[in-house]
Design a protein around this motif. Structure first.
Motif, PDB file in Angstrom:
ATOM      1  N   VAL A  64      31.613   0.312  -4.679  1.00  0.00           N
ATOM      2  CA  VAL A  64      30.878  -0.996  -4.197  1.00  0.00           C
ATOM      3  C   VAL A  64      29.923  -0.736  -5.254  1.00  0.00           C
ATOM      4  O   VAL A  64      29.185   0.524  -5.074  1.00  0.00           O
ATOM      5  CB  VAL A  64      30.746  -1.026  -2.866  1.00  0.00           C
ATOM      6  N   PHE A  65      29.270  -1.620  -6.127  1.00  0.00           N
ATOM      7  CA  PHE A  65      28.078  -1.838  -7.074  1.00  0.00           C
ATOM      8  C   PHE A  65      26.936  -1.309  -6.164  1.00  0.00           C
ATOM      9  O   PHE A  65      27.000  -2.467  -4.612  1.00  0.00           O
ATOM     10  CB  PHE A  65      28.010  -2.410  -8.117  1.00  0.00           C
ATOM     11  N   THR A  66      25.742  -0.801  -5.845  1.00  0.00           N
ATOM     12  CA  THR A  66      24.636  -0.208  -5.042  1.00  0.00           C
ATOM     13  C   THR A  66      23.597  -0.185  -6.171  1.00  0.00           C
ATOM     14  O   THR A  66      23.223  -0.129  -7.749  1.00  0.00           O
ATOM     15  CB  THR A  66      24.956   0.888  -4.177  1.00  0.00           C
ATOM     16  N   SER A  67      22.672  -0.012  -5.998  1.00  0.00           N
ATOM     17  CA  SER A  67      21.154   0.030  -6.059  1.00  0.00           C
ATOM     18  C   SER A  67      20.616   1.580  -7.149  1.00  0.00           C
ATOM     19  O   SER A  67      20.481   1.844  -7.585  1.00  0.00           O
ATOM     20  CB  SER A  67      19.433   0.001  -5.813  1.00  0.00           C
ATOM     21  N   SER A 165      25.167   7.587  -9.826  1.00  0.00           N
ATOM     22  CA  SER A 165      24.111   7.415  -9.300  1.00  0.00           C
ATOM     23  C   SER A 165      24.418   6.758 -10.994  1.00  0.00           C
ATOM     24  O   SER A 165      24.944   8.384 -11.422  1.00  0.00           O
ATOM     25  CB  SER A 165      22.965   7.214  -8.848  1.00  0.00           C
ATOM     26  N   ALA A 166      24.026   5.572 -12.048  1.00  0.00           N
ATOM     27  CA  ALA A 166      24.296   5.275 -13.041  1.00  0.00           C
ATOM     28  C   ALA A 166      23.595   6.434 -14.456  1.00  0.00           C
ATOM     29  O   ALA A 166      23.795   6.751 -14.926  1.00  0.00           O
ATOM     30  CB  ALA A 166      24.020   4.670 -13.619  1.00  0.00           C
ATOM     31  N   HIS A 167      21.999   6.467 -13.505  1.00  0.00           N
ATOM     32  CA  HIS A 167      21.071   7.054 -15.062  1.00  0.00           C
ATOM     33  C   HIS A 167      20.975   8.949 -14.840  1.00  0.00           C
ATOM     34  O   HIS A 167      20.320   8.459 -15.653  1.00  0.00           O
ATOM     35  CB  HIS A 167      19.575   7.059 -13.784  1.00  0.00           C
ATOM     36  N   GLY A 174      18.483   2.563 -11.301  1.00  0.00           N
ATOM     37  CA  GLY A 174      18.559   1.725 -10.201  1.00  0.00           C
ATOM     38  C   GLY A 174      19.774   0.613 -10.140  1.00  0.00           C
ATOM     39  O   GLY A 174      19.744  -0.342  -9.854  1.00  0.00           O
ATOM     40  N   VAL A 175      20.880   1.466 -10.181  1.00  0.00           N
ATOM     41  CA  VAL A 175      22.768   1.036 -10.339  1.00  0.00           C
ATOM     42  C   VAL A 175      22.800   2.301 -10.123  1.00  0.00           C
ATOM     43  O   VAL A 175      22.890   3.272 -10.670  1.00  0.00           O
ATOM     44  CB  VAL A 175      22.615   0.293 -11.740  1.00  0.00           C
ATOM     45  N   GLY A 176      24.418   2.400  -8.872  1.00  0.00           N
ATOM     46  CA  GLY A 176      25.391   3.008  -8.650  1.00  0.00           C
ATOM     47  C   GLY A 176      26.295   2.413  -8.027  1.00  0.00           C
ATOM     48  O   GLY A 176      26.413   1.610  -8.287  1.00  0.00           O
ATOM     49  N   ALA A 177      27.010   3.625  -6.998  1.00  0.00           N
ATOM     50  CA  ALA A 177      27.963   2.939  -5.984  1.00  0.00           C
ATOM     51  C   ALA A 177      28.122   3.623  -5.186  1.00  0.00           C
ATOM     52  O   ALA A 177      27.882   5.525  -5.148  1.00  0.00           O
ATOM     53  CB  ALA A 177      29.262   3.175  -7.191  1.00  0.00           C
ATOM     54  N   LEU A 178      28.751   3.241  -4.606  1.00  0.00           N
ATOM     55  CA  LEU A 178      29.690   3.742  -3.015  1.00  0.00           C
ATOM     56  C   LEU A 178      31.344   3.359  -3.004  1.00  0.00           C
ATOM     57  O   LEU A 178      31.486   2.184  -3.680  1.00  0.00           O
ATOM     58  CB  LEU A 178      29.415   2.802  -2.207  1.00  0.00           C
ATOM     59  N   ASN A 205      23.732  -6.030 -10.074  1.00  0.00           N
ATOM     60  CA  ASN A 205      22.847  -6.970 -10.341  1.00  0.00           C
ATOM     61  C   ASN A 205      23.386  -6.059 -12.531  1.00  0.00           C
ATOM     62  O   ASN A 205      23.929  -4.873 -12.896  1.00  0.00           O
ATOM     63  CB  ASN A 205      22.071  -5.414 -10.547  1.00  0.00           C
ATOM     64  N   VAL A 206      24.216  -7.717 -12.554  1.00  0.00           N
ATOM     65  CA  VAL A 206      25.013  -7.645 -13.629  1.00  0.00           C
ATOM     66  C   VAL A 206      24.829  -7.118 -14.997  1.00  0.00           C
ATOM     67  O   VAL A 206      25.485  -6.224 -15.564  1.00  0.00           O
ATOM     68  CB  VAL A 206      25.309  -9.239 -13.789  1.00  0.00           C
ATOM     69  N   ILE A 207      23.438  -6.913 -15.268  1.00  0.00           N
ATOM     70  CA  ILE A 207      22.949  -6.068 -16.752  1.00  0.00           C
ATOM     71  C   ILE A 207      23.245  -4.487 -16.050  1.00  0.00           C
ATOM     72  O   ILE A 207      23.821  -4.023 -17.262  1.00  0.00           O
ATOM     73  CB  ILE A 207      21.152  -6.625 -17.093  1.00  0.00           C
ATOM     74  N   GLY A 208      22.573  -4.116 -15.227  1.00  0.00           N
ATOM     75  CA  GLY A 208      22.542  -2.901 -14.835  1.00  0.00           C
ATOM     76  C   GLY A 208      23.896  -2.279 -14.852  1.00  0.00           C
ATOM     77  O   GLY A 208      24.241  -1.301 -15.332  1.00  0.00           O
TER      78      GLY A 208
END
Length: 350
Positions: A64-67, A165-167, A174-178, A205-208
């Motif tokens: 599940v994509f999150t912030s 988290s992606a970063h 500003g993008v991550g996942a559950l 957030n398609v770009i992120g």
């Protein structure tokens, strides 16, 4: 010349992520739309979902994509009793509470962000997960620091949920996942249009997400090619070089299993915040062991939980390396830090 040694806070954006994000910027459609433009956007999201699932070791439908991991951890609010490991990140501790009502869950980090120390997973039997505070029905893992740096698979961990988290691995901020075990029924992170299989509403957030997918794929390639073994050698050079002259400095968790890139060390009486500022002026980006949200620095809750006293917990710094770090950068940091440490000792002796 600046040298960045704070990968555990945020890793530099990978070129693969940058390219994927730039390409995604030209895709106009909403991923919830059924026309060709919408399907193109959805394709980007689904490709990234497959890449994240492959990296985490779970099914695509469990992503599940999150912030970010902090938002993903909000799913804990749907549980009655939330037990949290003493050394877990504040994003998990924010939801800690004891209750006799509702399902119980134990939340913990696979790897600690301050010290790099790896955690042992609790045992599970028919009674549930045997956490330090008692038995829990479910287990959540924070894999943010571990993902792409050490071998890990959600499937073999047996956990019920995970956050990342992606970063931290070279994706965008500003993008991550559950990660939600298939079949587990939890409260949605947000209500609205029912995106992300109803788990988190709001246009993706398609770009992120595109950057996340590209970054995690590249990170797993680095792991497979042994890049982090090289980083570990650099971390060991760092610690051996510092230890040879700073014999009163404590290297936290040196005898324990750690992330290959992380060194947390304490020089009692020399505040971590002061060290960070001095090294920043010398051209090196590191962090205090107690680095926290919004740029604030306070006594490390993690180090206090590990048994260090207040002075020690306030005198820690963390150096975290990455695949781009060179031996020359490490040795230049060693010389700069030792020079400042020598001056600190001279002032303390005066």
């Amino acid at each position: 010349m600046r040298t960045y040694l704070d990968y555990n806070a945020t890793a530099p954006l990978r070129p693969e992520a940058r390219a994927a994000m730039i390409a995604a910027m030209d895709v106009v459609g909403n991923p919830s739309s059924v026309h060709a433009e919408g399907r193109a956007a959805l394709g980007i999201v689904q490709t990234a979902r497959a890449r994240v699932a492959a990296a985490v070791g779970c099914q695509e439908a469990e992503v599940v994509f999150t912030s970010g991991a902090t938002e993903a951890a909000g799913v804990l609010d749907g549980f009655g009793d939330v037990q949290v490991a003493p050394t877990a990140h504040d994003a998990l501790w924010a939801h800690h509470r004891r209750s006799e009502k509702g399902a119980s869950i134990y939340a913990m980090g696979v790897a600690n962000s301050e010290t790099g120390i790896l955690s042992d997973l609790p045992k599970r039997d028919e009674a549930g997960w045997h956490a330090p505070e008692g038995t829990a029905d479910f287990l959540m893992l924070d894999v943010t620091q571990a993902l792409g740096r050490i071998p890990f698979a959600f499937s073999w961990s047996g956990a019920d949920l995970a956050v990342c988290s992606a970063h931290k691995l070279g994706g965008p901020k500003g993008v991550g996942a559950l990660i939600l075990r298939r079949g587990l029924d939890v409260e949605p992170l947000s209500l609205g249009g029912g995106q992300e299989m109803g788990r988190r509403s709001g246009t993706e957030n398609v770009i992120g997400i595109a950057g996340f997918g590209a970054a995690v794929e590249a990170a797993m390639r680095d792991l497979a090619e042994g890049q982090w073994q090289r980083v570990e050698k650099l971390r060991n050079i760092l610690e051996t070089s510092l230890e040879a002259r700073a014999n009163k400095t404590i290297f936290v968790g040196k005898a324990e299993s750690r992330l290959p890139n992380t060194s947390c060390f304490i020089t009692a009486g020399w505040k971590g915040e002061t060290q960070v500022m001095q090294m920043d002026l010398a051209g090196f980006a590191i962090s205090a062991g107690s680095a926290c949200s919004s740029g604030k620095v306070r006594e490390s809750r993690v180090l206090r939980a590990m048994g260090f006293d207040a002075s020690q917990a306030a005198s820690a710094v963390r150096v975290s390396l990455g695949p781009e770090t060179t031996e020359d950068e490490v040795l230049r940091f060693v010389q700069a830090w030792l020079g400042k440490e020598e001056k600190f000792r001279a002032r303390s002796a005066a």
